[in-house]
Design an enzyme around this catalytic site. Structure first.
Site, PDB file in Angstrom:
ATOM      1  N   ASP A   1       3.295   1.335  -4.659  1.00 14.61           N
ATOM      2  CA  ASP A   1       2.337   2.104  -5.421  1.00 14.61           C
ATOM      3  C   ASP A   1       2.199   1.169  -6.682  1.00 14.61           C
ATOM      4  O   ASP A   1       2.991   1.160  -7.625  1.00 14.61           O
ATOM      5  CB  ASP A   1       3.083   3.486  -5.652  1.00 14.61           C
ATOM      6  N   VAL A   2       0.885   0.799  -6.778  1.00 11.09           N
ATOM      7  CA  VAL A   2       0.648  -0.073  -7.930  1.00 11.09           C
ATOM      8  C   VAL A   2       0.658   0.567  -9.392  1.00 11.09           C
ATOM      9  O   VAL A   2       0.467  -0.149 -10.163  1.00 11.09           O
ATOM     10  CB  VAL A   2      -0.783  -0.716  -7.598  1.00 11.09           C
TER      11      VAL A   2
ATOM     12  N   THR B   1     -16.484   1.417   3.923  1.00 13.92           N
ATOM     13  CA  THR B   1     -15.175   1.570   4.302  1.00 13.92           C
ATOM     14  C   THR B   1     -14.888   2.816   4.259  1.00 13.92           C
ATOM     15  O   THR B   1     -15.568   3.645   3.733  1.00 13.92           O
ATOM     16  CB  THR B   1     -14.302   0.493   2.833  1.00 13.92           C
TER      17      THR B   1
ATOM     18  N   TYR C   1     -14.396   5.475 -13.053  1.00 13.08           N
ATOM     19  CA  TYR C   1     -14.554   4.657 -12.156  1.00 13.08           C
ATOM     20  C   TYR C   1     -15.159   3.336 -12.863  1.00 13.08           C
ATOM     21  O   TYR C   1     -14.674   2.415 -12.991  1.00 13.08           O
ATOM     22  CB  TYR C   1     -15.383   4.898 -10.846  1.00 13.08           C
TER      23      TYR C   1
ATOM     24  N   LYS D   1     -12.992  -0.093 -13.809  1.00 12.66           N
ATOM     25  CA  LYS D   1     -13.472  -1.332 -13.228  1.00 12.66           C
ATOM     26  C   LYS D   1     -13.894  -2.475 -14.541  1.00 12.66           C
ATOM     27  O   LYS D   1     -13.896  -3.496 -14.495  1.00 12.66           O
ATOM     28  CB  LYS D   1     -14.464  -1.383 -12.598  1.00 12.66           C
TER      29      LYS D   1
ATOM     30  N   ASP E   1       0.933  -1.538  -0.133  1.00 11.19           N
ATOM     31  CA  ASP E   1       0.190   0.005  -0.027  1.00 11.19           C
ATOM     32  C   ASP E   1       0.790   1.453  -0.060  1.00 11.19           C
ATOM     33  O   ASP E   1       2.106   0.979   0.371  1.00 11.19           O
ATOM     34  CB  ASP E   1      -1.009  -0.012   1.289  1.00 11.19           C
TER      35      ASP E   1
END
Ligand SMILES: NC(=O)c1ccc[n+]([C@@H]2O[C@H](COP(=O)([O-])OP(=O)(O)OC[C@H]3O[C@@H](n4cnc5c(N)ncnc54)[C@H](O)[C@@H]3O)[C@@H](O)[C@H]2O)c1
Length: 249
Positions: free
Chosen positions: A62-63, A189, A154, A158, A36
């Site tokens: 960091d993806v 969350t 978004y 996805k 993360d």
């Protein structure tokens, strides 16, 4: 102990759904690496897992950055002895609609939510292949399947992850690596809390769900556990919706 002897890397595991996945995997016997950009939260989550008898490490990952993935995968293999499971969970929300979203917002949303899993899979798969196979679980969303005025970047990010999952499943099947996607509805969350803090909005969202409640991070974690485990050894290239029945209507 459904994951005994396995090593898992969970991106975005510092908090929210990723933290629940890391906790459940560790409870089931996996050694877990939390990757993360939130160092304090990630270290705290790894420590909490250790206090409950599990094994977890934190690594700054960091993806969106390929070099970060190379270092991260290397560190997992060096510290935990290999890699069997990758959960591409790290994600960012972006509520702007088609006319409002800026190019920068569009790009950063696709970078984290779809480029991240692509890079991660590319670097994790060779390590899994060396161990005879593995499981990759991509956390997509019901936003990949249904339209709506808000969250256009978004939804696109996805949706890309949904189809990428199937491409990866075919690419890696001969190496024993399974790739599947999970599509949650609303889950409470840190990502969704600011939006759902408005009690009218919260009531409206709950009213959309036949089971009468929003999702909990653990609901998603138990599904990820199944897909990650050998119980799912004949399952690849599929998408599972987990939304309390919201999109079944
Ligand atoms: N909460 C929901 O209602 C919901 C619904 C459907 C899908 N999802 C998906 O579930 C996943 C987890 O979301 P959450 O609700 O737990 O959100 P969250 O914001 O609580 O957690 C996301 C985590 O990803 C990390 N992250 C963000 N950018 C990163 C980067 N570049 N590199 C590494 N880590 C990064 C964050 O630091 C954070 O720890 C996301 O992919 C999200 O899109 C969430």
């Amino acid at each position: 102990m459904r994951l005994r002897g396995k090593v898992a890397l969970v991106t975005g595991g510092a908090r929210g759904i990723g933290a629940a996945i890391a906790e459940v995997f560790a409870q089931e016997g996996a050694k877990v690496a939390i990757g993360d950009i939130l160092t304090m939260e990630g270290e705290a989550t790894a420590k909490a897992i250790g206090r409950s008898g599990g094994e977890a490490i934190f690594l700054h990952l960091d993806v969106t950055d390929e070099e970060s993935w190379k270092r991260g995968v290397k560190a997992v293999v060096a510290e935990l002895g290999g890699l069997d499971i990758l959960v591409n969970n790290a994600g960012i929300g972006m509520r702007a609609g088609l006319e409002e979203v800026s190019r920068e917002e569009w790009q950063s949303t696709l970078d984290v939510n779809s480029k991240g899993p692509y890079l991660g899979t590319k670097h994790a798969a060779p390590e899994m292949a060396q161990r005879g196979g593995g499981s990759i679980v991509n956390i997509s969303s019901i936003a990949a399947m249904v339209g709506g005025d808000a969250s256009v970047a978004y939804r696109a990010s996805k949706g890309a992850l949904r189809s990428l999952t199937k491409a990866m499943a075919i690419r890696y099947a001969s190496q024993g690596i399974r790739v599947n996607s999970i599509h949650p509805g609303d889950v409470i969350t840190p990502m969704s809390e600011p939006y759902l803090a408005d009690s009218r909005r919260l009531r409206e969202r709950i009213a959309l769900v036949p089971l009468g409640r929003l999702g909990r991070p653990r609901d998603i974690a138990y599904l990820a556990l199944y897909l990650a485990s050998d119980e799912a050894s004949y399952v690849t290239g599929i998408e599972i919706v987990i939304d309390g029945g919201r999109t079944a209507q």
